[in-house]
Design a protein around this motif. Structure first.
Motif, mmCIF file in Angstrom:
data_model
loop_
_atom_site.group_PDB
_atom_site.id
_atom_site.type_symbol
_atom_site.label_atom_id
_atom_site.label_comp_id
_atom_site.label_asym_id
_atom_site.label_seq_id
_atom_site.Cartn_x
_atom_site.Cartn_y
_atom_site.Cartn_z
ATOM 1 N N GLN A 130 51.375 -27.778 122.282
ATOM 2 C CA GLN A 130 50.145 -28.346 121.733
ATOM 3 C C GLN A 130 49.000 -27.391 122.027
ATOM 4 O O GLN A 130 48.814 -26.973 123.170
ATOM 5 C CB GLN A 130 49.864 -29.726 122.353
ATOM 6 C CG GLN A 130 50.932 -30.760 122.060
ATOM 7 C CD GLN A 130 50.991 -31.121 120.583
ATOM 8 O OE1 GLN A 130 49.974 -31.121 119.897
ATOM 9 N NE2 GLN A 130 52.191 -31.415 120.101
ATOM 10 N N ARG A 131 48.239 -27.025 120.998
ATOM 11 C CA ARG A 131 47.123 -26.091 121.143
ATOM 12 C C ARG A 131 45.821 -26.749 120.707
ATOM 13 O O ARG A 131 45.196 -26.372 119.736
ATOM 14 C CB ARG A 131 47.375 -24.831 120.305
ATOM 15 C CG ARG A 131 48.648 -24.065 120.677
ATOM 16 C CD ARG A 131 48.564 -23.435 122.041
ATOM 17 N NE ARG A 131 49.786 -22.689 122.361
ATOM 18 C CZ ARG A 131 50.046 -22.190 123.537
ATOM 19 N NH1 ARG A 131 49.184 -22.352 124.537
ATOM 20 N NH2 ARG A 131 51.170 -21.529 123.757
ATOM 21 N N GLY A 132 45.384 -27.794 121.413
ATOM 22 C CA GLY A 132 44.112 -28.443 121.098
ATOM 23 C C GLY A 132 44.118 -29.038 119.712
ATOM 24 O O GLY A 132 45.026 -29.779 119.333
ATOM 25 N N ASP A 133 43.102 -28.672 118.924
ATOM 26 C CA ASP A 133 42.983 -29.219 117.575
ATOM 27 C C ASP A 133 43.637 -28.314 116.534
ATOM 28 O O ASP A 133 43.391 -28.458 115.342
ATOM 29 C CB ASP A 133 41.509 -29.437 117.214
ATOM 30 C CG ASP A 133 40.704 -28.139 117.256
ATOM 31 O OD1 ASP A 133 41.263 -27.113 117.698
ATOM 32 O OD2 ASP A 133 39.539 -28.167 116.857
ATOM 33 N N HIS A 284 34.914 -36.072 119.817
ATOM 34 C CA HIS A 284 34.554 -36.706 121.098
ATOM 35 C C HIS A 284 34.481 -38.226 120.955
ATOM 36 O O HIS A 284 34.940 -38.971 121.829
ATOM 37 C CB HIS A 284 33.207 -36.147 121.569
ATOM 38 C CG HIS A 284 32.692 -36.774 122.823
ATOM 39 N ND1 HIS A 284 33.265 -36.542 124.060
ATOM 40 C CD2 HIS A 284 31.671 -37.654 123.042
ATOM 41 C CE1 HIS A 284 32.611 -37.242 124.969
ATOM 42 N NE2 HIS A 284 31.643 -37.912 124.377
ATOM 43 N N ARG A 287 37.831 -39.905 121.004
ATOM 44 C CA ARG A 287 38.435 -39.984 122.333
ATOM 45 C C ARG A 287 37.765 -41.034 123.207
ATOM 46 O O ARG A 287 38.433 -41.692 124.008
ATOM 47 C CB ARG A 287 38.352 -38.619 123.026
ATOM 48 C CG ARG A 287 39.214 -37.539 122.396
ATOM 49 C CD ARG A 287 39.336 -36.338 123.328
ATOM 50 N NE ARG A 287 38.041 -35.826 123.711
ATOM 51 C CZ ARG A 287 37.408 -34.864 123.047
ATOM 52 N NH1 ARG A 287 37.955 -34.336 121.967
ATOM 53 N NH2 ARG A 287 36.225 -34.423 123.460
#
Length: 442
Positions: A130-133, A284, A287
């Motif tokens: 997984q690489r963030g977004d 943000h 989340r």
């Protein structure tokens, strides 16, 4: 090119894939989903692997480097078949059973799936990360997208103008559409690309030095001493010159950054920076559960100021309005000039709509007092508000709804704001709060 010819990076390509802006890419390692004997990278030993070409950075070298780090040498521990471009052939070879494992650049599998050529469910990514977004399946670290570079003989003012033009280029220009990219960003760091090439002795790092410096000095001590003195003198001059150029380059880059992200008249963030901040704010909010409001403000009767007092006075009024709006917002919020006499406000991290309503009252009041250069003409605005996730979930719809609400505020006579959800839901609270008008023109 940088190592051998001295080119310098001006900008990095930004693509828009799966609704996300990306300026990086990686490699993917995959097999058929029914191959239960291939679950981990260690299982690739003695397997048939399909790749396009040994020189392909994203479709071979990244995977080669990753497996080398895991103790697997593809030159001796596997059977690699180089099928040539396009990379689709590697995917089809795995699905047809002609290869056990395939290598491809990130995004290739998703593109083939969208075209209806494959079913992603028939493939499995081996040890995905997984690489963030990052919107694609990926197995390797990420590396920066293509750079635009300038040759060393290009004058710095020409390079600066090219970079500024690219950084400010909107994604809907003919050039961007023709090249199928989204926009350009300030250049990323390509040092880890260079490190990988050095690690595997890839051109131009594929040849060892023919003779060491120590051997040269030992054999030619006196000439080497003279040469060393000349080199030290040259390095001193080069250092001083480089330091001078670095200062100029830093100032130039600072100016380019301001040009790329700020409105030149008001100093507020421009569209590019606003879009970036909205993307971060929505991520943000998803989340944390907080809400985000997009507020579109259009000045009422601004044309009369321009027509009767001139554009210089109009610009001064816009500057006063920008300063007034900025003074009412929190540090975490954003005020941006959208164009002409339109402003966009981004209100972050709130729970109740009443918090936005109070902010809009303060904004209207600040705008009403921004009349120092209006020549007696009243200054006011009509503001439309759309709230995430109550009214919409994506940036495009939020802007569209805020625009509709702004026109509703105009119909109410201006100098007020309207919340989109309240317009279409009579059961919600008051949708418009007029501010106190300033004095009228004589």
């Amino acid at each position: 090119m940088e190592s051998r010819y001295g080119v310098s990076r001006l900008a990095t390509l930004v693509k828009r894939e799966n609704g996300v802006q990306v300026n990086r890419f990686g490699g993917v390692i995959f097999t058929r989903s029914d191959r239960q004997d291939i679950q981990r990278l260690d299982d690739l030993r003695h397997k048939r692997i399909a790749a396009v070409d040994r020189t392909s950075f994203a479709a071979f070298l990244l995977q080669y480097d990753l497996l080398k780090d895991r103790g697997i040498d593809l030159d001796t521990d596997a059977q690699v078949q180089f099928l040539g471009f396009p990379q689709d052939g590697c995917v089809l070879a795995v699905l047809d059973g002609r290869a056990d494992v395939g290598f491809a650049r990130s995004g290739v599998l998703e593109a083939m799936s969208q075209e209806g050529r494959i079913q992603l469910a028939r493939l499995r990514i081996i040890e995905p990360v997984q690489r963030g977004d990052f919107p694609f399946l990926v197995s390797t670290p990420l590396f920066p997208e293509w750079p635009l570079a300038a040759a060393p003989h290009v004058p710095i003012d020409v390079a600066n103008r090219v970079a500024a033009t690219l950084l400010m280029m909107p994604p809907d220009t003919p050039a961007a559409r023709a090249a199928r990219y989204y926009r350009w960003s300030t250049p990323l760091e390509y040092q880890h690309v260079q490190t990988l090439m050095r690690r595997h002795h890839i051109y131009p790092y594929d040849k060892p030095e023919p003779i060491s410096l120590g051997a040269v000095i030992q054999q030619y001590l006196l000439p080497a001493f003279i040469a060393l003195a000349v080199v030290l003198l040259g390095l001193t001059i080069l250092y001083l010159r480089t330091r001078q150029l670095n200062v100029a380059l830093h100032a130039s880059r600072q100016k380019l950054s301001e040009m790329a992200h700020q409105d030149p008249l008001t100093g507020l963030p421009n569209r590019n920076l606003l879009e970036d901040r909205l993307t971060l704010a929505l991520a943000h909010a998803r989340r944390t559960g907080f809400k985000v409001a997009v507020c579109l403000a259009d000045l009422d009767g601004f044309k009369a100021i321009n027509d009767h007092l001139g554009h210089k006075a109009g610009d001064e009024v816009l500057q006063d309005v920008a300063a007034g709006i900025q003074s009412t917002l929190r540090a975490s919020d954003t005020a941006s000039r959208w164009g002409g006499d339109e402003f966009v406000l981004l209100i972050n991290d709130f729970i109740e709509a009443s918090q936005v309503e109070e902010t809009m009252k303060r904004v209207l009041a600040a705008i009403a007092h921004s009349d120092a250069h209006s020549g007696g003409y009243p200054v006011s605005a009509s503001i439309g508000v759309s709230i995430f996730p109550t009214d919409a979930l994506d940036p495009h719809t939020l802007f569209k709804q805020a625009d509709e609400a702004m026109y509703d505020a105009k119909k109410r006579g201006g100098n007020c704001f309207a919340i989109h959800g309240a317009i279409h839901d009579p059961g919600r609270q008051t949708v418009a709060f007029p501010a106190q008008r300033t004095r009228t023109a004589s």
